[in-house]
Scaffold this active site. Sequence first.
Site, PDB file in Angstrom:
ATOM      1  N   GLU A 163      -0.227  -3.400 -13.536  1.00 46.06           N
ATOM      2  CA  GLU A 163      -1.287  -4.397 -13.388  1.00 46.06           C
ATOM      3  C   GLU A 163      -1.875  -4.810 -14.734  1.00 46.06           C
ATOM      4  O   GLU A 163      -3.056  -4.636 -14.989  1.00 46.06           O
ATOM      5  CB  GLU A 163      -2.348  -3.876 -12.423  1.00 46.06           C
ATOM      6  CG  GLU A 163      -1.774  -3.689 -11.028  1.00 46.06           C
ATOM      7  CD  GLU A 163      -2.816  -3.396  -9.971  1.00 46.06           C
ATOM      8  OE1 GLU A 163      -3.954  -3.857 -10.106  1.00 46.06           O
ATOM      9  OE2 GLU A 163      -2.481  -2.682  -9.013  1.00 46.06           O
ATOM     10  N   SER A 180       8.437  -0.726 -26.016  1.00 44.45           N
ATOM     11  CA  SER A 180       8.866  -0.236 -24.710  1.00 44.45           C
ATOM     12  C   SER A 180       8.385  -1.215 -23.651  1.00 44.45           C
ATOM     13  O   SER A 180       7.304  -1.788 -23.787  1.00 44.45           O
ATOM     14  CB  SER A 180       8.291   1.154 -24.444  1.00 44.45           C
ATOM     15  OG  SER A 180       6.937   1.052 -24.112  1.00 44.45           O
ATOM     16  N   HIS A 200      -4.821   0.139   7.367  1.00 44.96           N
ATOM     17  CA  HIS A 200      -4.918   0.377   5.918  1.00 44.96           C
ATOM     18  C   HIS A 200      -4.941   1.873   5.634  1.00 44.96           C
ATOM     19  O   HIS A 200      -5.620   2.625   6.325  1.00 44.96           O
ATOM     20  CB  HIS A 200      -6.203  -0.280   5.383  1.00 44.96           C
ATOM     21  CG  HIS A 200      -6.311  -0.228   3.891  1.00 44.96           C
ATOM     22  ND1 HIS A 200      -7.459   0.137   3.230  1.00 44.96           N
ATOM     23  CD2 HIS A 200      -5.400  -0.492   2.924  1.00 44.96           C
ATOM     24  CE1 HIS A 200      -7.258   0.079   1.919  1.00 44.96           C
ATOM     25  NE2 HIS A 200      -6.017  -0.304   1.706  1.00 44.96           N
ATOM     26  N   HIS A 201      -4.158   2.277   4.643  1.00 47.06           N
ATOM     27  CA  HIS A 201      -4.200   3.642   4.111  1.00 47.06           C
ATOM     28  C   HIS A 201      -4.419   3.560   2.619  1.00 47.06           C
ATOM     29  O   HIS A 201      -3.478   3.267   1.880  1.00 47.06           O
ATOM     30  CB  HIS A 201      -2.859   4.362   4.322  1.00 47.06           C
ATOM     31  CG  HIS A 201      -2.609   4.805   5.720  1.00 47.06           C
ATOM     32  ND1 HIS A 201      -1.343   5.160   6.157  1.00 47.06           N
ATOM     33  CD2 HIS A 201      -3.426   4.984   6.778  1.00 47.06           C
ATOM     34  CE1 HIS A 201      -1.404   5.531   7.424  1.00 47.06           C
ATOM     35  NE2 HIS A 201      -2.663   5.422   7.835  1.00 47.06           N
ATOM     36  N   GLU A 202      -5.657   3.753   2.150  1.00 43.91           N
ATOM     37  CA  GLU A 202      -5.853   3.893   0.698  1.00 43.91           C
ATOM     38  C   GLU A 202      -5.706   5.378   0.403  1.00 43.91           C
ATOM     39  O   GLU A 202      -6.513   6.198   0.831  1.00 43.91           O
ATOM     40  CB  GLU A 202      -7.229   3.384   0.279  1.00 43.91           C
ATOM     41  CG  GLU A 202      -7.556   3.615  -1.194  1.00 43.91           C
ATOM     42  CD  GLU A 202      -6.479   3.121  -2.155  1.00 43.91           C
ATOM     43  OE1 GLU A 202      -6.295   1.915  -2.256  1.00 43.91           O
ATOM     44  OE2 GLU A 202      -5.803   3.969  -2.816  1.00 43.91           O
ATOM     45  N   HIS A 240       0.454  -1.456  -2.026  1.00 43.63           N
ATOM     46  CA  HIS A 240      -0.204  -1.730  -3.315  1.00 43.63           C
ATOM     47  C   HIS A 240      -0.047  -0.531  -4.235  1.00 43.63           C
ATOM     48  O   HIS A 240       0.115   0.590  -3.772  1.00 43.63           O
ATOM     49  CB  HIS A 240      -1.668  -2.105  -3.101  1.00 43.63           C
ATOM     50  CG  HIS A 240      -1.825  -3.542  -2.712  1.00 43.63           C
ATOM     51  ND1 HIS A 240      -2.726  -4.388  -3.298  1.00 43.63           N
ATOM     52  CD2 HIS A 240      -1.135  -4.288  -1.807  1.00 43.63           C
ATOM     53  CE1 HIS A 240      -2.593  -5.593  -2.778  1.00 43.63           C
ATOM     54  NE2 HIS A 240      -1.645  -5.559  -1.851  1.00 43.63           N
ATOM     55  N   GLU A 241      -0.100  -0.806  -5.542  1.00 46.37           N
ATOM     56  CA  GLU A 241       0.223   0.206  -6.559  1.00 46.37           C
ATOM     57  C   GLU A 241       1.543   0.885  -6.174  1.00 46.37           C
ATOM     58  O   GLU A 241       1.630   2.123  -6.085  1.00 46.37           O
ATOM     59  CB  GLU A 241      -0.906   1.229  -6.731  1.00 46.37           C
ATOM     60  CG  GLU A 241      -2.201   0.638  -7.232  1.00 46.37           C
ATOM     61  CD  GLU A 241      -2.997  -0.057  -6.124  1.00 46.37           C
ATOM     62  OE1 GLU A 241      -3.031   0.473  -5.003  1.00 46.37           O
ATOM     63  OE2 GLU A 241      -3.561  -1.142  -6.364  1.00 46.37           O
ATOM     64  N   GLU A 265       2.445  -5.140  -4.029  1.00 43.05           N
ATOM     65  CA  GLU A 265       1.692  -5.741  -5.131  1.00 43.05           C
ATOM     66  C   GLU A 265       2.550  -5.527  -6.390  1.00 43.05           C
ATOM     67  O   GLU A 265       3.489  -6.263  -6.624  1.00 43.05           O
ATOM     68  CB  GLU A 265       0.322  -5.076  -5.203  1.00 43.05           C
ATOM     69  CG  GLU A 265      -0.626  -5.685  -6.183  1.00 43.05           C
ATOM     70  CD  GLU A 265      -1.860  -4.821  -6.322  1.00 43.05           C
ATOM     71  OE1 GLU A 265      -1.740  -3.585  -6.333  1.00 43.05           O
ATOM     72  OE2 GLU A 265      -2.966  -5.374  -6.436  1.00 43.05           O
ATOM     73  N   GLU A 278      -6.952  -9.887  -7.154  1.00 44.17           N
ATOM     74  CA  GLU A 278      -8.148  -9.043  -7.192  1.00 44.17           C
ATOM     75  C   GLU A 278      -8.765  -8.989  -8.599  1.00 44.17           C
ATOM     76  O   GLU A 278      -9.973  -8.862  -8.738  1.00 44.17           O
ATOM     77  CB  GLU A 278      -7.831  -7.630  -6.704  1.00 44.17           C
ATOM     78  CG  GLU A 278      -6.768  -6.921  -7.524  1.00 44.17           C
ATOM     79  CD  GLU A 278      -6.467  -5.507  -7.023  1.00 44.17           C
ATOM     80  OE1 GLU A 278      -7.066  -5.065  -6.037  1.00 44.17           O
ATOM     81  OE2 GLU A 278      -5.616  -4.836  -7.641  1.00 44.17           O
TER      82      GLU A 278
HETATM   83  C1  NOJ Z   1      -6.340  -1.751  -4.848  1.00 49.61           C
HETATM   84  C2  NOJ Z   1      -5.591  -2.760  -4.043  1.00 49.61           C
HETATM   85  O1  NOJ Z   1      -4.761  -3.548  -4.854  1.00 49.61           O
HETATM   86  C3  NOJ Z   1      -6.596  -3.600  -3.296  1.00 49.61           C
HETATM   87  O2  NOJ Z   1      -5.940  -4.629  -2.579  1.00 49.61           O
HETATM   88  C4  NOJ Z   1      -7.410  -2.726  -2.375  1.00 49.61           C
HETATM   89  O3  NOJ Z   1      -8.419  -3.508  -1.767  1.00 49.61           O
HETATM   90  C5  NOJ Z   1      -8.083  -1.609  -3.151  1.00 49.61           C
HETATM   91  N1  NOJ Z   1      -7.120  -0.925  -3.948  1.00 49.61           N
HETATM   92  C6  NOJ Z   1      -8.752  -0.599  -2.226  1.00 49.61           C
HETATM   93  O4  NOJ Z   1      -7.806   0.040  -1.435  1.00 49.61           O
HETATM   94 CA    CA Z   2      -4.010  -3.190  -7.185  1.00 46.01          CA
END
Ligand code: NOJ
Ligand code: CA
Length: 684
Positions: A175, A188, A377-379, A447-448, A466, A472
Amino acid sequence: MNKALLLSLLILVSCKPQLSNRITVSSPDQKIQVELKLNEGLPQYTILADGQSIIRPSGLGFRLRNQPDLAGPFQLVNSNTVLINEEWEPAWGQENLIHSISRKITLELKEELAPYRQLNLIFRVFNDGVAFRYEIPEQADLDSLFILEELSEFNFANDGKSWWIQGGHAFDTYETLHKVSPLSEIDSANTPLTYITHNDFYISIHEANLTDYAGMTMKKSRVDSLSFTSNLVPWPDGDRVKTSAPMRSPWRTICIGRTATDLLRSRMILNLNEPNQLPDADWIKPMKYMGIWWGMHINKYTWVQGERHGATTENTKRYIDFAFEHGIQGVLVEGWNKGWEDWGKDDALQFKEAYDDFDIAEVIEYAKEKHITFIGHHETTANVASYEHQLESAYSFYDSLGVSAIKTGYVGAIKPEGHFHYGQWMVEHFRKVVKLAARHHISLDVHEPVKGTGIERTWPNMMTREGARGQEWNAWSEGNPPDHTTILPFTRLLAGPMDYTPGIFDIRFDRYKSDFKVHSTLAKQIALMLVLYSPMQMAADLPENYENQPAFKFIKDLKVDWDETLYLEGEIGEYVTIARRYEDEWFLGAIANENAREIEISIDQLIQDEMIAECYVDTDETHWDSNPYPIWIGSYKVTPSDILNARLAEGGGLAMRIRPISKDEMGQDFVSISELRLDQGVKE
Ligand code: NOJ
Ligand code: CA
């Protein structure tokens, strides 16, 4: 969707062992040549295109733990070349049929001296580039293999302007903004690494089918040179890959074109992946979606329960109602589950427990009644150790509620410590989750993530990710400059679909300070919905910001699963124009960097009959920074002989839907599209 493999044809060209020490393999159109050689027993490859050198002799092999290097001297035991010519139907994508034609050569090598280990090198030469992979066949004493380094060299023949993000495992993120420099100045880089040579070759280095292996970055092998080697992301103990023979590496890909749009056209990375493992998966649904998401990023809502909690039952129903009314198929809900206040603590996020003001069963029932997909959603906060413990029950929970899509996230440093997002352990974790999700009939937006390498061909429930600096960043950083989205198609998007989350209409939103903004015009925000391909495409703004906005019609009409895509024009970091067809309708998107641009497109590439073009484009007064909102919207008659002339503002865009004339419109007078350019100057 879920169409079976159409045709797969292997024509055996030659399987006669050729024991000479130099072999040349050409692309089917003869324009690209790979020369393979054992130089005093050391394997080397060279790439030429149109008779000009692209990669000078470059070495291959491995450095292993507790073993001598597996890098030669070798002798050639056998070689075999086949022409692979196949057509296949992706489950979803930018087109409904993909043609893959390449020559494949397998070189079977054996060490000249004891312990006489074997190594196979496999090259595929396509009309749009070259790929190679290693295969270590089953053999005595190699049942445990620890790769300390992959010794693939990329000795580029020509310097050129390059677009890249930092590589090396210390940079455990994609990112960042792209750096633009001569290739020779990179130390690199991560991949895709894209550059243009002084003799006008457009080249992008990446990998395909990253499976059971570490992600590859590139590092300069000699200062002040154009010599790079692969630099695999390590395990905490320094090993790069822990494996055993038989094993196969991912493909290293060198995509070669004569124009920037040639890179966009290439399907080499998908073609190097295995066929669809889920051919009958009608639960995999490409869709547009909205979400309780941007509201948190602009600080209107919180993920945590409280006064400004976004994910309440009531607010989610409001999103579902809006999506239903406007033909948006999915609603993502972040922050519905307990634990956000304990971010950073082990096992903080509870994947099955809702905050008190969110009734998940009621919300999902409500969504089902309106045929809206509830996107879970799973953060994980990158606490993968903790996530792995909960995986089975967390996916079973969503499955039991009938949830068919989940967004996951891996913000922060990976736990257990010492692992990286792109190391082998994480590559295996991500794949485990894709397979588990498939068993539960769940599609993923990650994401990530680890970078895309085309595995969506094999696992089409791995829909989008992502893996670059998305929208964001406009909410809480200095933002993405206008050229960022004109670089992404030629770098990150070559790796596969991206969940950039375009479509912000309230460009000058309130946050902590008034100077946060999306660095784009309104017309560019809708054009991005088409340009940045994702089979799950988010209309990212709040419903109230779309209410009564005429430009929202383009988002409502837009498709996400295409029959055909044409890349009409583009230059990296400057502009790109893409047209996509679904049945008898074309959608066109054009975007510009910080400079205004006059575009001229011949319509005869798209249509054969008279049609209606619904246009959304900047006016002559629009400017991404000083005046982002003015947008000209009009419907015009368009015939094959027309030329589309339009002006994209600084940081601007154009979106267009070209559709058949309806019965009601027959006989009506429409202004010709040749008037569009004049209308852009009209003051309303
Ligand atoms: C980073 C993600 O890219 C974003 O979309 C998300 O809202 C936040 N993390 C929280 O999970
Ligand atoms: Ca992100």
